[in-house]
Design an enzyme around this catalytic site. Structure first.
Site, PDB file in Angstrom:
ATOM      1  N   GLU A   1     -34.952  22.512 126.421  1.00 50.66           N
ATOM      2  CA  GLU A   1     -35.371  21.118 126.626  1.00 50.66           C
ATOM      3  C   GLU A   1     -34.237  20.168 126.989  1.00 50.66           C
ATOM      4  O   GLU A   1     -34.052  19.128 126.363  1.00 50.66           O
ATOM      5  CB  GLU A   1     -36.144  20.636 125.390  1.00 50.66           C
ATOM      6  CG  GLU A   1     -37.358  21.511 125.120  1.00 50.66           C
ATOM      7  CD  GLU A   1     -38.062  21.231 123.788  1.00 50.66           C
ATOM      8  OE1 GLU A   1     -37.738  20.237 123.129  1.00 50.66           O
ATOM      9  OE2 GLU A   1     -38.941  22.019 123.420  1.00 50.66           O
TER      10      GLU A   1
ATOM     11  N   GLU B   1     -44.308  29.545 124.903  1.00 54.98           N
ATOM     12  CA  GLU B   1     -44.844  28.871 123.706  1.00 54.98           C
ATOM     13  C   GLU B   1     -46.302  28.474 123.932  1.00 54.98           C
ATOM     14  O   GLU B   1     -46.705  27.339 123.670  1.00 54.98           O
ATOM     15  CB  GLU B   1     -44.004  27.626 123.382  1.00 54.98           C
ATOM     16  CG  GLU B   1     -42.521  27.917 123.230  1.00 54.98           C
ATOM     17  CD  GLU B   1     -41.684  26.728 122.772  1.00 54.98           C
ATOM     18  OE1 GLU B   1     -42.267  25.706 122.364  1.00 54.98           O
ATOM     19  OE2 GLU B   1     -40.445  26.840 122.819  1.00 54.98           O
TER      20      GLU B   1
HETATM   21  O1  9MR Z   1     -43.314  24.980 115.879  1.00 51.75           O
HETATM   22  C1  9MR Z   1     -42.111  24.360 115.504  1.00 51.75           C
HETATM   23  C2  9MR Z   1     -42.362  23.480 114.293  1.00 51.75           C
HETATM   24  O2  9MR Z   1     -42.686  24.278 113.169  1.00 51.75           O
HETATM   25  C3  9MR Z   1     -41.137  22.649 113.988  1.00 51.75           C
HETATM   26  O3  9MR Z   1     -41.436  21.733 112.953  1.00 51.75           O
HETATM   27  C4  9MR Z   1     -40.719  21.901 115.239  1.00 51.75           C
HETATM   28  C5  9MR Z   1     -39.488  21.092 114.904  1.00 51.75           C
HETATM   29  O4  9MR Z   1     -38.779  20.657 115.929  1.00 51.75           O
HETATM   30  O5  9MR Z   1     -40.463  22.822 116.302  1.00 51.75           O
HETATM   31  C6  9MR Z   1     -41.603  23.522 116.671  1.00 51.75           C
HETATM   32  O6  9MR Z   1     -41.313  24.387 117.761  1.00 51.75           O
HETATM   33  C7  9MR Z   1     -40.909  23.766 118.973  1.00 51.75           C
HETATM   34  C8  9MR Z   1     -40.002  24.722 119.694  1.00 51.75           C
HETATM   35  O7  9MR Z   1     -38.941  25.097 118.869  1.00 51.75           O
HETATM   36  C9  9MR Z   1     -39.480  24.107 120.994  1.00 51.75           C
HETATM   37  N1  9MR Z   1     -40.535  23.640 121.824  1.00 51.75           N
HETATM   38  C10 9MR Z   1     -41.532  22.785 121.189  1.00 51.75           C
HETATM   39  C11 9MR Z   1     -42.065  23.488 119.933  1.00 51.75           C
HETATM   40  C12 9MR Z   1     -43.161  22.679 119.319  1.00 51.75           C
HETATM   41  O8  9MR Z   1     -42.625  21.469 118.847  1.00 51.75           O
END
Ligand code: 9MR
Length: 372
Positions: A160, A265
């Site tokens: 990102e 994802e």
């Molecule tokens: O699914 C993840 C969630 O449990 C966490 O709280 C969050 C914190 O930043 O991150 C989520 O995963 C993310 C991933 O690492 C990167 N792309 C977006 C995902 C959804 O937020």
């Protein structure tokens, strides 16, 4: 024979095939073809695993993971915030457990993620000095990628780094190290873990402007002589609004750069939301309409979800020569991050398996794409 009895016997025979079909149309997950079998000649099928699942405490998920998937991404346990306890000190307990779990369950590991502006350790966010920040950045990649070298198939090296307009995000990495940080991150990851496929990963990077930014990143790394093996399109999409055209254009555009494409994802939001993407810092206010399906997803939306997933997988199979992996962001609806973002405590239904681990109509529609 009495007319009534005759009619009853006839009805019974006439309905027999229907009754049999109905009783077999909803088999338990274990009785059905699995995703990993059905797509075995196409691409890997993965899921993001939570710590509860890695620790084998999610009884619903255990059989689904075993039956359905051949790849896994750690949802959180390999993020810098979770690994780094203080400057120079790491706790690898949960990440190591993930690697062991994946090995035991024959899951190819996509490690996630080395460089991300979100979920950074608190001390790193406070660093102002360029040299200190560079030391944190380089040591982190060397230490983490080095530890899992030979044990992971791929890394989301940078996550990102782009704004929606395709420009580079004003993260501490860009602000302190300049855009060279992108080249350096891939170079350091390759030196530490030379057998591993290295990906740039983002959401909304199927959209034209962000796609252009993503292409610029890949080219910049390639022109500097660096190794980048793939682009991850995260795939956080919305019911009835999946951008099929842009997804296909992006798969083709990334593949034309000579890199692989992974859907990293995947989930489909079914609840009301006034913005797209997966910017974790964004929030939405709860109101009377924001959590409408607490007691179940209406049939028409269930069907729409099945249709959206079916079209997506038809597209993925069409481009299987360019796609290395399709990973869902979670195993079942009960685990999904979308139950708590951008509004906490909602009841969401974005995946193929329900809260009991049972396959949903969307699961069957995905399986059926191979028969089309
Ligand atoms: O699914 C993840 C969630 O449990 C966490 O709280 C969050 C914190 O930043 O991150 C989520 O995963 C993310 C991933 O690492 C990167 N792309 C977006 C995902 C959804 O937020």
């Amino acid at each position: 024979m009495n007319k009534k009895v005759e009619k009853a016997i006839w009805l019974c025979f006439a309905c027999m095939p229907l009754l049999m079909a109905c009783s077999s149309s909803k088999p338990a997950a274990h009785a059905t073809s699995s995703l990993k079998e059905v797509f075995q000649d196409d691409f890997l099928i993965g899921a993001a695993l939570s710590w509860t699942q890695i620790a084998e405490k999610d009884a619903v998920a255990i059989p689904v993971i075993r039956q359905q998937f051949n790849a896994a991404t750690p949802e959180n346990v390999m993020k810098a915030e979770k690994l780094v306890t203080s400057w120079g000190n790491y706790d690898f307990t949960q990440a190591d457990r993930f690697i062991d779990y994946a090995k035991k369950n024959n899951l190819a590991v996509n490690a996630h993620t080395l460089i991300w502006h979100s979920q950074m350790p608190a001390f790193a966010k406070r660093i102002q000095n360029v040299d200190s920040f560079r030391t944190f950045f380089s040591e982190h990649i060397k230490k983490v990628a080095g530890r899992y070298s030979g044990k992971v198939q791929s890394w989301d090296v940078v996550n990102e780094a782009l704004n929606e307009d395709g420009s580079l995000r004003q993260s501490p990495f860009l602000n302190l190290l300049g855009e060279q940080y992108l080249i350096d991150a891939f170079q350091l990851a390759n030196a530490a873990s030379p057998q591993t496929d290295l990906y740039y990963n983002d959401y909304n990077n199927e959209q034209p402007r962000k796609r252009a930014g993503c292409i610029a990143i890949v080219k910049m790394i390639q022109q500097a002589g660096g190794k980048i093996d793939g682009v991850g399109i995260q795939g956080h999409w919305h019911l009835g609004k999946v951008p099929f055209k842009e997804i296909e254009e992006s798969i083709l555009a990334y593949a034309a750069l000579g890199v692989k494409v992974a859907i990293t994802e995947l989930d489909i939001e079914v609840l009301p939301r006034n913005f797209t993407g997966a910017e974790v810092s964004q929030r939405m206010k709860a109101d009377a309409n924001s959590n409408p399906y607490v007691s179940g997803l209406p049939e028409n939306l269930q069907q729409q979800l099945a249709d959206d997933y079916s079209r997506l997988f038809q597209l993925f199979v069409k481009h299987k020569d360019k796609i290395s992996r399709v990973t869902f962001w979670g195993v079942h609806d009960g685990q999904s991050w979308l139950n708590n973002w951008p509004v906490p405590g909602r009841t969401n239904y974005p995946l193929l398996f329900d809260r009991k681990g049972q396959p949903k109509p969307a699961f069957y529609s995905v399986i059926a794409t191979k028969k089309k």
